[in-house]
Design an enzyme around this catalytic site. Structure first.
Site, PDB file in Angstrom:
ATOM      1  N   ASP A 233      36.231  14.955 -12.973  1.00  0.00           N
ATOM      2  CA  ASP A 233      34.895  15.516 -13.180  1.00  0.00           C
ATOM      3  C   ASP A 233      33.992  15.345 -11.959  1.00  0.00           C
ATOM      4  OD1 ASP A 233      35.395  16.346 -15.806  1.00  0.00           O
ATOM      5  OD2 ASP A 233      34.908  14.358 -16.612  1.00  0.00           O
TER       6      ASP A 233
ATOM      7  N   ASP B 203      33.198  12.108 -17.588  1.00  0.00           N
ATOM      8  CA  ASP B 203      33.554  10.698 -17.399  1.00  0.00           C
ATOM      9  C   ASP B 203      34.784  10.476 -16.534  1.00  0.00           C
ATOM     10  OD1 ASP B 203      35.429  11.676 -19.343  1.00  0.00           O
ATOM     11  OD2 ASP B 203      35.878   9.592 -19.839  1.00  0.00           O
TER      12      ASP B 203
ATOM     13  N   CYS C  79       0.137   3.487   3.147  1.00  0.00           N
ATOM     14  CA  CYS C  79       0.731   2.975   4.385  1.00  0.00           C
ATOM     15  C   CYS C  79       2.255   3.112   4.363  1.00  0.00           C
ATOM     16  CB  CYS C  79       0.343   1.512   4.584  1.00  0.00           C
ATOM     17  SG  CYS C  79      -1.436   1.266   4.723  1.00  0.00           S
TER      18      CYS C  79
ATOM     19  N   CYS D  20       0.825  -1.206   0.000  1.00  0.00           N
ATOM     20  CA  CYS D  20       0.000   0.000   0.000  1.00  0.00           C
ATOM     21  C   CYS D  20       0.866   1.267   0.000  1.00  0.00           C
ATOM     22  CB  CYS D  20      -0.909   0.000   1.231  1.00  0.00           C
ATOM     23  SG  CYS D  20      -1.822   1.533   1.447  1.00  0.00           S
TER      24      CYS D  20
ATOM     25  N   ASP E 260      31.998  17.878 -20.470  1.00  0.00           N
ATOM     26  CA  ASP E 260      33.437  17.686 -20.581  1.00  0.00           C
ATOM     27  C   ASP E 260      33.759  17.329 -22.035  1.00  0.00           C
ATOM     28  OD1 ASP E 260      36.138  17.180 -19.771  1.00  0.00           O
ATOM     29  OD2 ASP E 260      35.671  15.040 -19.820  1.00  0.00           O
TER      30      ASP E 260
END
Length: 730
Positions: free
Chosen positions: A630, A626, A15, A12, A434
């Site tokens: 960075d 990457d 809940c 639920c 980048d």
């Protein structure tokens, strides 16, 4: 300390929100988040008293959901996701097993599945039986003049369908929790019986249970969809030990071990191919259907399917750190990071229900007392008001939509770490990127050779290769790769840092380096003005020619820039440590909106701050990179996006979004999916609140009867849930 608890049987959303709220109120809890799809609770506490935390968590969970089983999650022994869901179709409360054994949490998986299936079957039987009895009651009501037979049958239908709702309402009232959907349904239906509206009272419970059945089915379908998505990590691996192969648990395989992957098998761990040639199906990780060819020396990722030949793979990452494991962790834990819209809906529901109960009470009392209204009529209107007011449509559909969006993005190779990130992604209008490894491949190639008069391109390459043959520098490797002949072995070499290399042969003194190196050695040369790294070559003080090496653009970079603009991004800026000439060349080629060059890692953050200062209010800024350098920028951006296949672990850890294919075009797909998710969320919010407000007004003025109230409430819930499920098909 951090600890995850399994909440078996929790289905639920309402809940779940209450449990999360109450656990967060504990004095020693820094943060707590319920993951409904994973049926788990993550608690970050300031105490190390594990027994105390478990006791308090159990107390809170059982206060709201007495039949939910609470256990400590042990990652080492936890089963992998299954293709089917642990479904409790009898919605969030309907568990009929005896809870005297609530602390005995060791159950076999097969038993759990049978048990859950039995609950779903029981609920279906109850709905069919209750519906049939109700139909008989309606026929008696219409065809028989006496009221007693139809009243008895309708009362029986009501008890079959709603006994559990009434019991829960009574139990919650005794515990001091009054304002919930059980209270609303019980009071309104019992009141309808008291007013003699027997068909309407039974109909309220019938349609309410149908709505609950649909919402539970929707939650289970979402869970099943994610279980299928995450079923990408094999439990075993074929480990090679000398000339023999043993099947062992994948978690036991160490870095450096060799494993055998046969045709048709899924790769269990990341590694490097040492033997064999094959094609890999990477669709589960990247969303791409085109097979990827691999051979000796190529990297392979766990979760991919080996389609043809047999491969021997040297393992480079442990089981827990492999790509498949990271994907599973990211997607499973994404639901814990809730979007602002989700938090708003949770808070809204908590205050909304008490408010409408008070308004209903005023509606029943004030007009008869002050304006001489008929008590029975205004009480009836108040009960209609209560039925309409149930907030299920919002509480269920909004989390479902975000979860569906996260799942859809994952199938496209875009891993989003939370619904908060998905919502932020929908507001991205500016991107900083980048250069190396993001817009470009990060691999240098010889792009131009300009020989001096009297020399050939091969002469220039041969002399440069003689100087560079013992260097591991990327520029040196690109020159050696371009030269196809036999290199001259020098008698000795001398590297002058930041300048170049001098090589001595039997009858030559060869120089290869930058313009400063040529100037220092009084070489008259022809300057190269192209963007890139220039290597000038001279032999015995005579200029031979120049070589241009450049980092090549990724094949999808230009398309990515175009796609991002179409997705609503107004500005794309490049941040790079390279010199201005190279940055300008890349920017012009890709038609970027701006660039910052010659930046140190700290200066990238400063450049990002400048972009933030110019960012219009309400819009978001993303950074995509990457490298390890960075990580600070990824953390500072509204949405940090990391390249997942080749990116560093530090970048992936700091990022909010991970692109599994290292393709920027995937970011555009992610932004589009995020906007579609937000669009569906807003549709549900506007639709649900709009219809509720309209019906509440009609109910207050006596225009809407109980039939319209029931159809409006259940209909809104079902339509909102079905709309939310659209994201699972994206």
């Amino acid at each position: 300390m951090k600890q995850t608890y399994l909440l078996k049987g929790l289905d639920c959303p309402n809940c779940s929100a209450k449990i999360e709220h109450d656990v967060n109120q504990l004095e020693y809890v820094a943060s707590a988040a319920v993951n409904l799809m994973k049926q788990s609770l993550l608690v970050e506490a300031t105490t190390d008293d594990a027994d105390r935390i478990l006791h308090d968590v159990e107390k809170i969970v059982h206060k709201h959901e007495p039949d939910v089983e609470v256990s400590v999650y042990d990652k080492a022994t936890a089963p992998k996701p299954q293709q089917h869901a642990h479904c409790h179709d009898e919605h969030c409360h309907d568990h009929e097993h005896d809870h005297d054994h609530e602390h005995e949490h060791e159950h076999e998986h097969e038993h759990e599945h049978e048990h859950d299936h039995e609950h779903g079957t029981n609920m279906t039987k109850r709905l069919i039986l209750g519906g049939c009895v109700y139909a008989v009651g309606i026929l008696l009501h219409l065809l028989v003049d006496a009221e007693l037979p139809s009243t008895v049958v309708l009362l029986l239908a009501y008890l079959i369908l709603g006994y559990d709702v009434v019991l829960r309402a009574v139990r919650n009232i005794l515990k001091g929790r009054i304002f919930d959907e059980n209270f609303l349904m019980s009071v309104s239906t019992i009141g309808a019986f008291a007013l003699g509206e027997f068909p309407e009272a039974a109909a309220v419970m019938l349609f309410y249970q149908i709505g609950e059945y649909f919402q539970s089915a929707a939650v289970n379908r979402s869970r099943k969809s994610v279980a299928a998505l995450l079923d990408i990590r094999p439990d075993t691996a074929n480990r090679k030990e000398g000339d023999t192969v043993h099947t062992v648990p994948a978690a036991e395989v160490q870095i450096g071990d060799s494993i055998l992957v046969k045709a048709g098998e899924r790769i269990p761990l990341d590694g490097i191919v040492t033997e064999g040639v094959s094609d890999l199906n990477t669709a589960t990780l990247t969303g791409e259907s085109v097979p990827r060819h691999v051979e000796k020396g190529d990297a392979v990722l766990s979760g991919c399917v080996n389609e043809s030949g047999t491969l021997t793979v040297e393992v480079t990452k442990s089981y827990g750190e492999s790509t498949a494991s990271q994907i599973i962790d990211m997607v499973e834990n994404a639901a814990a990071r809730k979007a602002p819209t989700e938090n708003f809906i949770t808070t809204f529901a908590r205050y909304y229900t008490p408010v409408v109960v008070v308004l209903a009470a005023l509606l029943a009392i004030v007009p008869p007392l002050l304006f001489h209204g008929v008590w029975s009529e205004w009480i009836r209107r108040a009960f209609v008001f209560l039925i309409i007011s149930c907030p299920c449509a919002l509480v269920i559909s909004v989390p479902l939509t975000f979860f569906g969006g996260i799942g859809a993005a994952s199938r496209h190779g875009v891993l989003v770490k939370g619904s908060n990130t998905l919502e932020a992604l929908s507001h991205i209008t500016q991107i900083a990127a980048d250069k190396t490894g993001t817009l470009t491949t990060g691999q240098f190639q010889v792009t131009k050779i300009v020989p001096a008069p009297g020399f050939t391109e091969q002469d220039v390459l041969a002399l440069a290769a003689c100087c560079e043959q013992n260097s591991n520098h990327p520029i040196a490797q690109s020159i050696l790769s371009a030269f196809k002949g036999n290199t001259i072995t020098p008698a000795g070499t001398q590297e002058i840092s930041g300048r170049g290399i001098c090589a001595e042969t039997e009858n030559q003194r060869i120089l290869a380096g930058n313009s400063t190196f040529m100037d220092e050695n009084a070489i008259v040369y022809e300057k190269l003005n192209d963007a890139g790294t220039k290597i000038y070559v001279a032999s015995n003080q005579k200029y031979v020619g120049s070589i241009l090496c450049a980092d090549t653009l990724k094949k999808d970079s230009k398309q990515a820039v175009s796609d991002l603009h179409r997705a609503g991004v107004t500005k794309i800026c490049m941040l790079t440590g390279d010199d201005k000439q190279i940055a300008e060349s890349v920017s012009n080629t890709l038609q970027l909106d701006a660039y910052y060059a010659e930046l140190l890692p700290g200066q990238k953050v400063e450049a990002l701050e400048k972009m933030f200062a110019e960012l219009p209010e309400g819009e978001k800024l993303a950074f995509i990179g990457d490298g390890i350098n960075d990580a600070p920028v990824l953390a500072r951006a509204d949405v940090g996006v990391a390249m997942g296949a080749l990116g560093s672990d530090a970048a992936i850890e700091a990022a909010d979004v991970v692109l599994m294919t290292d393709e920027m075009t995937k970011l555009a797909e992610g932004i589009v999916l995020a906007k579609q998710t937000k669009q569906i969320v807003m549709q549900n919010i506007v639709f649900a609140i709009g219809v509720k407000v309209l019906l509440l007004i009609l109910g207050a003025f006596g225009i809407a009867n109980m039939w319209l109230a029931v159809i409006g409430d259940v209909g809104v819930t079902i339509l909102a849930v079905l709309n939310a499920l659209r994201m699972l098909r994206k």
